[in-house]
Design a protein around this motif. Structure first.
Motif, PDB file in Angstrom:
ATOM      1  N   GLY A  88      13.924  32.875  34.460  1.00 43.97           N
ATOM      2  CA  GLY A  88      13.622  31.153  34.580  1.00 43.97           C
ATOM      3  C   GLY A  88      14.714  30.637  33.393  1.00 43.97           C
ATOM      4  N   SER A  89      15.520  31.256  32.752  1.00 45.00           N
ATOM      5  CA  SER A  89      16.556  30.727  31.789  1.00 45.00           C
ATOM      6  C   SER A  89      17.775  30.385  32.839  1.00 45.00           C
ATOM      7  N   PRO A  90      18.654  29.271  32.439  1.00 41.79           N
ATOM      8  CA  PRO A  90      19.764  29.026  33.219  1.00 41.79           C
ATOM      9  C   PRO A  90      20.906  30.037  33.155  1.00 41.79           C
ATOM     10  N   GLY A  91      21.573  30.324  34.142  1.00 38.46           N
ATOM     11  CA  GLY A  91      22.755  31.167  34.046  1.00 38.46           C
ATOM     12  C   GLY A  91      24.165  30.335  34.887  1.00 38.46           C
ATOM     13  N   ILE A  92      25.130  30.993  34.382  1.00 34.26           N
ATOM     14  CA  ILE A  92      26.394  30.381  34.880  1.00 34.26           C
ATOM     15  C   ILE A  92      27.529  31.391  35.290  1.00 34.26           C
ATOM     16  N   SER A  93      27.909  31.393  36.407  1.00 33.37           N
ATOM     17  CA  SER A  93      28.870  32.058  36.796  1.00 33.37           C
ATOM     18  C   SER A  93      30.092  31.410  37.135  1.00 33.37           C
ATOM     19  N   VAL A  94      31.374  32.007  36.911  1.00 32.79           N
ATOM     20  CA  VAL A  94      32.658  31.508  37.021  1.00 32.79           C
ATOM     21  C   VAL A  94      33.666  32.292  37.816  1.00 32.79           C
ATOM     22  N   VAL A  95      34.195  31.472  38.622  1.00 32.51           N
ATOM     23  CA  VAL A  95      35.502  32.024  39.347  1.00 32.51           C
ATOM     24  C   VAL A  95      36.492  31.284  39.462  1.00 32.51           C
ATOM     25  N   LYS A  96      37.575  31.917  38.366  1.00 28.96           N
ATOM     26  CA  LYS A  96      38.926  31.162  38.235  1.00 28.96           C
ATOM     27  C   LYS A  96      39.949  31.277  39.228  1.00 28.96           C
ATOM     28  N   TYR A  97      40.736  30.158  39.487  1.00 29.60           N
ATOM     29  CA  TYR A  97      41.868  30.395  40.214  1.00 29.60           C
ATOM     30  C   TYR A  97      42.832  29.375  39.968  1.00 29.60           C
ATOM     31  N   HIS A  98      44.112  29.549  40.553  1.00 28.66           N
ATOM     32  CA  HIS A  98      45.235  28.846  40.512  1.00 28.66           C
ATOM     33  C   HIS A  98      44.973  27.394  41.270  1.00 28.66           C
ATOM     34  N   PRO A  99      45.010  26.314  40.524  1.00 27.42           N
ATOM     35  CA  PRO A  99      44.811  25.145  40.976  1.00 27.42           C
ATOM     36  C   PRO A  99      45.857  24.624  42.283  1.00 27.42           C
ATOM     37  N   ILE A 100      46.964  25.361  42.277  1.00 26.63           N
ATOM     38  CA  ILE A 100      47.866  24.697  43.426  1.00 26.63           C
ATOM     39  C   ILE A 100      47.824  25.793  44.386  1.00 26.63           C
ATOM     40  N   ASN A 101      47.992  27.066  44.363  1.00 23.83           N
ATOM     41  CA  ASN A 101      48.142  28.080  45.343  1.00 23.83           C
ATOM     42  C   ASN A 101      46.759  28.506  45.842  1.00 23.83           C
ATOM     43  N   ARG A 102      45.688  28.065  45.185  1.00 28.91           N
ATOM     44  CA  ARG A 102      44.112  28.656  45.388  1.00 28.91           C
ATOM     45  C   ARG A 102      44.068  30.113  45.463  1.00 28.91           C
ATOM     46  N   GLN A 103      44.942  30.852  44.720  1.00 31.71           N
ATOM     47  CA  GLN A 103      44.732  32.218  44.768  1.00 31.71           C
ATOM     48  C   GLN A 103      43.661  32.440  43.365  1.00 31.71           C
ATOM     49  N   ARG A 104      42.930  33.410  43.666  1.00 29.75           N
ATOM     50  CA  ARG A 104      41.836  33.720  42.442  1.00 29.75           C
ATOM     51  C   ARG A 104      42.816  34.434  41.494  1.00 29.75           C
ATOM     52  N   LEU A 105      42.473  34.148  40.179  1.00 24.40           N
ATOM     53  CA  LEU A 105      43.244  34.689  39.089  1.00 24.40           C
ATOM     54  C   LEU A 105      42.721  36.144  38.827  1.00 24.40           C
ATOM     55  N   VAL A 106      43.649  37.137  38.566  1.00 28.73           N
ATOM     56  CA  VAL A 106      43.254  38.543  38.128  1.00 28.73           C
ATOM     57  C   VAL A 106      43.362  38.409  36.567  1.00 28.73           C
ATOM     58  N   LEU A 107      42.151  39.039  36.359  1.00 28.56           N
ATOM     59  CA  LEU A 107      41.951  39.405  34.726  1.00 28.56           C
ATOM     60  C   LEU A 107      43.002  40.437  34.270  1.00 28.56           C
ATOM     61  N   LYS A 108      43.411  40.519  33.097  1.00 30.13           N
ATOM     62  CA  LYS A 108      44.010  41.823  32.396  1.00 30.13           C
ATOM     63  C   LYS A 108      43.124  42.607  31.901  1.00 30.13           C
ATOM     64  N   GLN A 109      43.522  43.571  31.503  1.00 30.28           N
ATOM     65  CA  GLN A 109      42.071  44.773  30.922  1.00 30.28           C
ATOM     66  C   GLN A 109      41.535  44.362  29.736  1.00 30.28           C
ATOM     67  N   GLN A 110      42.417  43.673  28.844  1.00 32.36           N
ATOM     68  CA  GLN A 110      41.598  43.415  27.630  1.00 32.36           C
ATOM     69  C   GLN A 110      40.795  42.193  27.713  1.00 32.36           C
ATOM     70  N   ASP A 111      41.030  41.339  29.113  1.00 28.76           N
ATOM     71  CA  ASP A 111      40.196  40.264  29.212  1.00 28.76           C
ATOM     72  C   ASP A 111      38.824  40.577  30.091  1.00 28.76           C
ATOM     73  N   ILE A 112      38.932  41.711  30.662  1.00 24.50           N
ATOM     74  CA  ILE A 112      37.568  42.172  31.403  1.00 24.50           C
ATOM     75  C   ILE A 112      36.706  42.837  30.317  1.00 24.50           C
ATOM     76  N   ASN A 113      37.524  43.294  29.256  1.00 27.89           N
ATOM     77  CA  ASN A 113      36.351  43.923  28.132  1.00 27.89           C
ATOM     78  C   ASN A 113      35.509  42.726  27.441  1.00 27.89           C
ATOM     79  N   ARG A 114      36.150  41.437  27.353  1.00 28.26           N
ATOM     80  CA  ARG A 114      35.501  40.360  26.968  1.00 28.26           C
ATOM     81  C   ARG A 114      35.160  39.147  27.739  1.00 28.26           C
ATOM     82  N   LYS A 115      34.717  39.557  29.107  1.00 28.26           N
ATOM     83  CA  LYS A 115      34.694  38.604  30.148  1.00 28.26           C
ATOM     84  C   LYS A 115      33.805  37.586  29.852  1.00 28.26           C
ATOM     85  N   ALA A 116      32.728  37.821  29.174  1.00 22.43           N
ATOM     86  CA  ALA A 116      31.716  36.788  29.004  1.00 22.43           C
ATOM     87  C   ALA A 116      32.197  35.598  28.186  1.00 22.43           C
ATOM     88  N   ALA A 117      32.833  36.025  27.072  1.00 18.69           N
ATOM     89  CA  ALA A 117      33.562  34.945  26.442  1.00 18.69           C
ATOM     90  C   ALA A 117      34.771  34.488  26.944  1.00 18.69           C
TER      91      ALA A 117
END
Length: 149
Positions: A88-117
């Motif tokens: 019942g608590s709120p949740g937020i999911s985020v999908v990032k992409y490049h605003p011009i070519n509309r391609q989804r951004l690929v996370l680097k390995q060090q960013d996957i480890n800290r994905k929530a932050a």
């Protein structure tokens, strides 16, 4: 009965959506005072603090387009889903992409480890060039002078 009505009002009031604008592009520090963050092209607006933090208050459940508007840089954009999880608590999911070519951004390995932050940190992708930048070549310049004389 009154307690349930008050809980319904508080629950329907909305969610706080917060994030941060990363003010560094590579090793270059960005001092851009005209940054604005919007949800759904202006339905909600926030101006980041000097440290880059921003927040939207009372955002109802749903899907939103988050865009960072700047006159000098292009920033990552995102599709944000604000939802209620099983508890019942709120949740937020985020999908990032490049605003011009509309391609989804690929996370680097060090960013996957800290994905929530990392998910609500928006970074500049490139500097906006309003005019075409041409390099000066002295040989072409001399050749043009010789042709017209």
């Amino acid at each position: 009965m009154i307690i349930f009505v008050l809980l319904g009002i508080v629950h329907s009031a909305g969610v706080k959506v917060e994030g941060k604008i990363h003010k560094q592009m590579g090793k270059i520090f960005i001092d851009d005072p005209k940054i604005q963050v919007t949800l759904n092209h202006g339905q909600f607006e926030a101006i980041p603090q000097t440290n880059g933090d921003f927040a939207f208050y009372n955002v109802p459940y749903g899907r939103y387009f988050l865009e960072v508007q700047s006159t000098n840089y292009i920033y990552t954009a995102a599709i944000i889903d604000v939802y209620s999880n099983k508890v019942g608590s709120p949740g937020i999911s985020v999908v990032k992409y490049h605003p011009i070519n509309r391609q989804r951004l690929v996370l680097k390995q060090q960013d996957i480890n800290r994905k929530a932050a990392y998910s609500m940190i928006f970074e500049p992708i490139e500097k906006i060039e309003y005019f075409e930048v041409k390099t000066f070549n002295i040989y072409i310049f001399l050749e043009r002078i010789r042709i017209f004389n």
